[in-house]
Design an enzyme around this catalytic site. Structure first.
Site, PDB file in Angstrom:
ATOM      1  N   HIS A 151     -11.294 -51.206  19.731  1.00 31.05           N
ATOM      2  CA  HIS A 151      -9.926 -50.888  19.310  1.00 31.05           C
ATOM      3  C   HIS A 151      -9.981 -50.076  18.019  1.00 31.05           C
ATOM      4  O   HIS A 151      -9.286 -49.076  17.894  1.00 31.05           O
ATOM      5  CB  HIS A 151      -9.132 -52.181  19.140  1.00 31.05           C
ATOM      6  CG  HIS A 151      -7.677 -51.967  18.916  1.00 31.05           C
ATOM      7  ND1 HIS A 151      -6.883 -51.284  19.800  1.00 31.05           N
ATOM      8  CD2 HIS A 151      -6.855 -52.344  17.883  1.00 31.05           C
ATOM      9  CE1 HIS A 151      -5.629 -51.247  19.339  1.00 31.05           C
ATOM     10  NE2 HIS A 151      -5.598 -51.873  18.180  1.00 31.05           N
ATOM     11  N   LYS A 210     -10.748 -43.546  18.333  1.00 28.72           N
ATOM     12  CA  LYS A 210      -9.539 -43.328  17.520  1.00 28.72           C
ATOM     13  C   LYS A 210      -9.858 -42.563  16.244  1.00 28.72           C
ATOM     14  O   LYS A 210      -8.951 -41.982  15.632  1.00 28.72           O
ATOM     15  CB  LYS A 210      -8.878 -44.658  17.176  1.00 28.72           C
ATOM     16  CG  LYS A 210      -8.169 -45.347  18.318  1.00 28.72           C
ATOM     17  CD  LYS A 210      -7.415 -46.587  17.835  1.00 28.72           C
ATOM     18  CE  LYS A 210      -6.730 -47.325  18.982  1.00 28.72           C
ATOM     19  NZ  LYS A 210      -7.692 -48.045  19.841  1.00 28.72           N
ATOM     20  N   GLU A 233     -12.513 -57.463  14.666  1.00 27.66           N
ATOM     21  CA  GLU A 233     -13.120 -57.036  15.932  1.00 27.66           C
ATOM     22  C   GLU A 233     -14.641 -57.082  15.846  1.00 27.66           C
ATOM     23  O   GLU A 233     -15.313 -57.502  16.798  1.00 27.66           O
ATOM     24  CB  GLU A 233     -12.649 -55.630  16.304  1.00 27.66           C
ATOM     25  CG  GLU A 233     -13.091 -55.219  17.694  1.00 27.66           C
ATOM     26  CD  GLU A 233     -12.439 -53.942  18.183  1.00 27.66           C
ATOM     27  OE1 GLU A 233     -12.558 -53.650  19.393  1.00 27.66           O
ATOM     28  OE2 GLU A 233     -11.810 -53.225  17.371  1.00 27.66           O
ATOM     29  N   PHE A 260       0.417 -55.113  18.717  1.00 28.53           N
ATOM     30  CA  PHE A 260       1.327 -55.921  17.909  1.00 28.53           C
ATOM     31  C   PHE A 260       1.905 -57.043  18.774  1.00 28.53           C
ATOM     32  O   PHE A 260       2.248 -56.846  19.934  1.00 28.53           O
ATOM     33  CB  PHE A 260       2.479 -55.066  17.382  1.00 28.53           C
ATOM     34  CG  PHE A 260       2.117 -54.181  16.207  1.00 28.53           C
ATOM     35  CD1 PHE A 260       0.850 -54.179  15.655  1.00 28.53           C
ATOM     36  CD2 PHE A 260       3.079 -53.356  15.642  1.00 28.53           C
ATOM     37  CE1 PHE A 260       0.536 -53.378  14.574  1.00 28.53           C
ATOM     38  CE2 PHE A 260       2.780 -52.539  14.558  1.00 28.53           C
ATOM     39  CZ  PHE A 260       1.512 -52.543  14.024  1.00 28.53           C
ATOM     40  N   HIS A 283      -4.447 -42.937  16.851  1.00 32.88           N
ATOM     41  CA  HIS A 283      -4.034 -44.098  17.639  1.00 32.88           C
ATOM     42  C   HIS A 283      -2.876 -43.688  18.528  1.00 32.88           C
ATOM     43  O   HIS A 283      -1.774 -43.421  18.058  1.00 32.88           O
ATOM     44  CB  HIS A 283      -3.624 -45.225  16.699  1.00 32.88           C
ATOM     45  CG  HIS A 283      -3.444 -46.542  17.378  1.00 32.88           C
ATOM     46  ND1 HIS A 283      -3.423 -46.691  18.747  1.00 32.88           N
ATOM     47  CD2 HIS A 283      -3.289 -47.805  16.868  1.00 32.88           C
ATOM     48  CE1 HIS A 283      -3.247 -47.964  19.053  1.00 32.88           C
ATOM     49  NE2 HIS A 283      -3.179 -48.656  17.929  1.00 32.88           N
TER      50      HIS A 283
END
Length: 420
Positions: free
Chosen positions: A306, A338, A317, A406, A343
């Site tokens: 991520h 990313k 992570e 989120f 993102h």
């Protein structure tokens, strides 16, 4: 029941690094940053004045001008990525049973640009009474992209949208995977799209202190796993994968990029925006995906993390990876694409899944760019291989892709080399 096998037979992408899958992949491998000053609105008064925008896209090369005006930008991007993927798959649509072809697309926010424009217009002219575009609602709603794709092709199979913030399109791929292996469809067009580089989008994330404010150096602003990271860069775009039941693909002589073998889901149940500091949900989702795939940790060679370039997220992570993979964690490659694409919110999972598929196919790990040797966070274990700054060639038997949203939504998918 015996589950059917699922393979990837088509790819499409519109990203800050390219307006198709091939260009996106080549620029990922080359370590190119898609970040630049924002052009879609005047961001001069905002804390963050840069983003990873899609560049030089000629929408009307794909979509009739009149029809394109009925779509929000995010839906245009979704349509174009899907059209590319369908073409890449080589399906003879005249010969296919379209009742057995579905569309599942993930979207985190949806038509925020349309909402902003319509409400803004009303606020400025409300003394004259309400006046809204008749396409306001269908342009804005998050589910319209999957509907538009099905209308384009006459696909009558399962059709809906998944929304789980930044995990949205990974959830879409997981659902598509499960429906196919359960025999509910032959083919599902699956992916995600987002276009939230607007005043409301950037301003909202600025208010949360989620975005990097490195306005003097946008191309080096996204720096996952580096001590000087200061937030993510907003991106936009779409990615699409054609997921297909193996025997159906073989019967029509389809090219096969990779096999999708597992999907996992979990919840942090911790905070509305922050990931669990010890990586609890991230650990669970990876464990769930490995179990679903029937793979051991040492059978994964690459993790597309991520890796948003936020303080808590990167640390948690990395902790989760060590918990799940143990000693095997030090033998695999990790990278955050990313760092180059920014993102893409609801589209992130699809674009990163596409990158994982091509990593497996080509035995190349795209890099995590913008790391400097002396820019080390004491809370991060640098004995792990984050593939800093330069792509690495290695055998990739299987790749895992993480997305966390989120609300504590976590989703993970696994692809491996296809073998009879």
């Amino acid at each position: 029941m015996e589950l059917k096998r699922v393979v990837v037979t088509g790819l499409g992408a519109v990203t800050p690094l390219g307006n198709n899958a091939e260009d996106t992949w080549n620029n990922l491998v080359a370590g190119v940053s898609g970040a630049a000053p924002i052009t879609q609105f005047d961001a001069s008064q905002f804390k963050t004045q840069f983003a990873c925008e899609v560049k030089d896209l000629k929408v009307n090369d794909y979509i009739d001008r009149k029809e394109a005006r009925k779509m929000d930008r995010y839906a245009q991007l979704a349509m174009i990525s899907a059209m590319q993927a369908v073409q890449d798959s080589g399906m003879d649509l005249e010969a296919e049973d379209k009742n057995r072809i579905g569309v599942i697309f993930g979207v985190g926010i949806g038509g925020i640009k349309t909402f902003e424009e319509e409400v803004g217009y009303y606020a400025q002219h409300k003394e004259a009474g309400p006046k809204f575009n008749p396409f306001f609602i269908p342009k804005m709603i998050a589910d319209i992209a999957s509907g538009l794709i099905s209308i384009q092709y006459g696909f009558h199979g399962p059709n809906y949208t998944t929304t789980s913030a930044c995990a949205s399109s990974t959830n879409a791929l997981a659902d598509a995977f499960n429906l196919i292996r359960l025999g509910k469809a032959n083919v599902i067009v699956s992916g995600g799209a987002e276009a939230a580089i607007t005043a409301a989008g950037v301003g909202g994330f600025n208010a949360m202190h989620a975005l990097s404010t490195r306005n003097d150096d946008p191309q080096h602003a996204s720096r996952p796993f580096s001590a000087s990271r200061d937030g993510f860069i907003m991106g936009e775009g779409a990615g699409c994968l054609i997921l297909e039941e193996l025997e159906h693909a073989k019967a029509r002589g389809a090219k096969i990029y990779a096999e999708m073998v597992g999907a996992g889901m979990s919840a942090d149940a911790h905070h509305i925006t922050a990931s669990h500091p010890e990586g609890l949900g991230a650990r669970l989702v990876m464990e769930n995906a490995l179990e679903d795939a029937g793979l051991q940790p040492d059978q994964i060679d690459y993790i597309n993390v991520h890796g948003t370039s936020t303080h808590v997220g990167d640390i948690s992570e990395a902790k989760a990876i060590k918990q799940v993979f143990g000693e095997a964690a030090y033998k695999l490659n990790i990278s955050s694409t990313k760092s180059m694409t920014g993102h893409l919110l609801g589209a992130a999972g699809a674009v990163e899944a596409l990158a994982s598929v091509l990593a497996v196919k080509n035995d190349i790990v795209p890099p995590t760019i913008n790391h400097e040797e002396d820019d080390k966070d004491p809370e991060i274990d640098y004995n792990l291989n984050y593939t800093f700054n330069k792509a690495q060639k290695r055998e990739i038997r299987a790749a895992l892709s993480n997305t966390f949203g989120f609300g504590g939504h976590n989703a993970c998918v696994i692809f491996k080399k296809y073998a009879e």
